[in-house]
Design a protein around this motif. Structure first.
Motif, mmCIF file in Angstrom:
data_model
loop_
_atom_site.group_PDB
_atom_site.id
_atom_site.type_symbol
_atom_site.label_atom_id
_atom_site.label_comp_id
_atom_site.label_asym_id
_atom_site.label_seq_id
_atom_site.Cartn_x
_atom_site.Cartn_y
_atom_site.Cartn_z
ATOM 1 N N MET A 276 4.155 20.279 -4.211
ATOM 2 C CA MET A 276 3.331 19.087 -4.373
ATOM 3 C C MET A 276 4.141 17.988 -5.049
ATOM 4 N N GLY A 277 3.766 16.755 -4.780
ATOM 5 C CA GLY A 277 4.389 15.650 -5.470
ATOM 6 C C GLY A 277 3.930 15.575 -6.913
ATOM 7 N N ARG A 278 4.758 14.993 -7.761
ATOM 8 C CA ARG A 278 4.398 14.778 -9.162
ATOM 9 C C ARG A 278 3.880 13.350 -9.328
ATOM 10 N N PRO A 279 2.838 13.150 -10.109
ATOM 11 C CA PRO A 279 2.316 11.801 -10.320
ATOM 12 C C PRO A 279 3.373 10.789 -10.750
ATOM 13 N N ASP A 280 4.377 11.234 -11.544
ATOM 14 C CA ASP A 280 5.407 10.291 -11.973
ATOM 15 C C ASP A 280 6.268 9.815 -10.793
ATOM 16 N N GLU A 281 6.339 10.614 -9.714
ATOM 17 C CA GLU A 281 7.076 10.187 -8.522
ATOM 18 C C GLU A 281 6.321 9.081 -7.782
ATOM 19 N N ILE B 292 4.467 8.527 0.991
ATOM 20 C CA ILE B 292 5.261 9.330 0.063
ATOM 21 C C ILE B 292 4.662 10.727 0.095
ATOM 22 N N ASP B 293 5.228 11.563 0.975
ATOM 23 C CA ASP B 293 4.614 12.866 1.248
ATOM 24 C C ASP B 293 5.613 13.974 1.585
ATOM 25 N N ALA B 294 6.923 13.723 1.356
ATOM 26 C CA ALA B 294 7.962 14.730 1.633
ATOM 27 C C ALA B 294 7.905 15.212 3.068
ATOM 28 N N GLY B 295 7.497 14.327 3.981
ATOM 29 C CA GLY B 295 7.482 14.680 5.397
ATOM 30 C C GLY B 295 6.283 15.487 5.840
ATOM 31 N N GLN B 296 5.275 15.563 5.007
ATOM 32 C CA GLN B 296 4.074 16.327 5.374
ATOM 33 C C GLN B 296 3.330 15.651 6.525
ATOM 34 N N ARG B 297 2.977 16.428 7.522
ATOM 35 C CA ARG B 297 2.078 15.978 8.594
ATOM 36 C C ARG B 297 0.986 17.021 8.709
ATOM 37 N N MET B 298 -0.213 16.641 8.349
ATOM 38 C CA MET B 298 -1.300 17.610 8.248
ATOM 39 C C MET B 298 -1.758 18.125 9.612
ATOM 40 N N LEU B 299 -1.986 19.413 9.692
ATOM 41 C CA LEU B 299 -2.516 20.055 10.881
ATOM 42 C C LEU B 299 -4.022 19.825 10.921
ATOM 43 N N PRO B 300 -4.676 20.123 12.051
ATOM 44 C CA PRO B 300 -6.116 19.844 12.168
ATOM 45 C C PRO B 300 -6.974 20.472 11.070
ATOM 46 N N ARG B 301 -6.549 21.622 10.541
ATOM 47 C CA ARG B 301 -7.323 22.272 9.480
ATOM 48 C C ARG B 301 -6.422 23.107 8.603
ATOM 49 N N CYS C 274 0.844 -1.187 0.000
ATOM 50 C CA CYS C 274 0.000 0.000 0.000
ATOM 51 C C CYS C 274 0.884 1.243 0.000
ATOM 52 N N ILE C 275 0.468 2.263 -0.734
ATOM 53 C CA ILE C 275 1.152 3.549 -0.733
ATOM 54 C C ILE C 275 0.197 4.593 -0.161
ATOM 55 N N ALA C 276 0.722 5.432 0.717
ATOM 56 C CA ALA C 276 -0.062 6.524 1.299
ATOM 57 C C ALA C 276 0.524 7.853 0.824
ATOM 58 N N PRO C 277 0.017 8.385 -0.288
ATOM 59 C CA PRO C 277 0.563 9.644 -0.804
ATOM 60 C C PRO C 277 0.071 10.850 -0.012
ATOM 61 N N GLY C 278 0.889 11.880 -0.013
ATOM 62 C CA GLY C 278 0.479 13.153 0.560
ATOM 63 C C GLY C 278 -0.139 14.022 -0.521
#
Length: 256
Positions: A221-226, A247-256, A189-193
Motif C-alpha cells: 500500500m502507499g504511505r500517506p506521506d508519499e 499515484i498507485d504503483a501501477g495498480q489497475r483494479m480488476l472487476p472485483r 487533481c491526484i488519483a491515489p490507488g
C-alpha cells in the motif's frame, strides 16, 4: 509556489491523506487550517502541530455556509489563503441490485455530496480567497489540489457511487482550471490507488490482500506521506495545471 510562508486549507485533515498533507505543510514552513467533520479527531491532530501554524476548523464540506465561514475564519486567523487540498471523502460499497433489492439512492446521493459537491464547495470559497492575493514573483496567487481515486477510471463492482463521485472530481479539473486561467491560480487533481488509511483499514483483510495483489511495484500500500510529497510537488511546480495524476504503483483494479 513554495509551501514555506504560505497558508493552506486541507479537508479530511483528521486522518490519512489529509493529515499527512497538513503535516507536510507545517514541516515545510507553511501554516494550515485543518478541516474535518470530526471535531475530536481534528483537535487530536492539531495538538501535535505548532499552535502558531495550525488551526482546527470543524466543518461539514457539504454545507455551503460552513464553507464560507471556514474561509473567513482562515483569513481572519492567518491573513490569507494560498493553497487548498481536498481529501475529505467516503467510500461506501453497494451493488446496483443486491439480493433482489435495488440500491439505496440516498447513499448514492450522499457519496456524491461529500466527494464531489463537497470538493466543489470548498474550491469555490478557497479560489475566491486566492484571487484576492497579490501575485508572487511567478505571477501565482494560489494552487488547488483535489483528490480523486483510481476508481474514477477502473472502479470495481459495488463502487458505482464512489467511482462516479471521483470521476466527477477528475472531470471538473480542466474546466475549473479554465475558469481561473490568467488569474494566477492552478487546479490539479491526484488519483491515489491503495493507501494505508483508515478507509482501507476498515476493509476485510482478504479484500486488502486481493487489492495489493493488483499492484505492480512496489508490492505494498502507499504511505500517506508519499501522497503528501506529490501534493508538495504540485504546489511547487508552476507548469503543472489542469492535470490528474495517478499515484498507485501501477495498480489497475480488476472487476472485483
Amino acid at each position: 509556489m513554495q509551501v514555506e510562508g504560505r497558508v493552506a486549507v486541507v479537508t479530511g485533515a483528521g486522518s490519512g491523506l489529509g493529515r499527512a498533507t497538513a503535516e507536510m505543510v507545517v514541516a515545510r514552513g507553511g501554516s494550515v487550517a485543518l478541516v474535518d467533520a470530526d471535531a475530536d479527531r481534528l483537535q487530536e491532530v492539531v495538538s501535535t502541530l505548532p499552535r502558531e501554524h495550525a488551526l482546527a476548523v470543524p466543518a461539514d464540506v457539504t454545507d455551503a455556509l460552513a464553507a464560507e465561514n471556514a474561509a473567513d475564519q482562515v483569513i481572519d486567523h492567518f491573513g490569507a489563503l494560498h493553497v487548498n487540498v481536498n481529501c475529505a471523502g467516503i467510500a461506501p460499497a453497494a451493488k446496483i441490485v443486491s439480493r433482489g433489492k435495488p440500491a439505496d439512492v440516498e447513499l448514492f446521493a450522499k457519496t456524491l455530496a461529500v466527494n464531489l459537491t463537497g470538493t466543489f464547495n470548498i474550491n469555490r470559497v478557497a479560489i475566491a480567497a486566492m484571487l484576492a492575493n497579490e501575485p508572487d514573483s511567478s505571477g501565482e496567487r494560489g494552487v488547488v489540489v483535489n483528490t480523486a481515486s483510481d476508481a474514477a477510471f477502473d472502479g470495481q463492482a459495488g463502487q458505482a457511487a464512489y467511482s462516479a463521485s471521483k470521476a466527477g472530481v477528475v472531470g471538473m479539473t480542466l474546466p475549473l482550471a479554465r475558469d481561473v486561467a490568467g488569474k494566477g491560480v492552478r487546479v490539479n487533481c491526484i488519483a491515489p490507488g491503495l493507501f494505508a488509511t483508515s478507509m482501507v483499514s476498515g476493509m476485510r483483510e482478504d479484500i486488502q490482500e486481493r487489492l495489493v495483489d493488483m499492484i505492480l511495484e512496489p508490492k505494498r500500500m502507499g504511505r500517506p506521506d508519499e501522497f503528501a510529497l506529490l501534493v508538495e510537488h504540485l504546489i511547487a511546480n508552476s507548469y503543472i495545471n489542469a492535470e490528474c495524476i495517478r499515484i498507485d504503483a501501477g495498480q489497475r483494479m480488476l472487476p472485483r
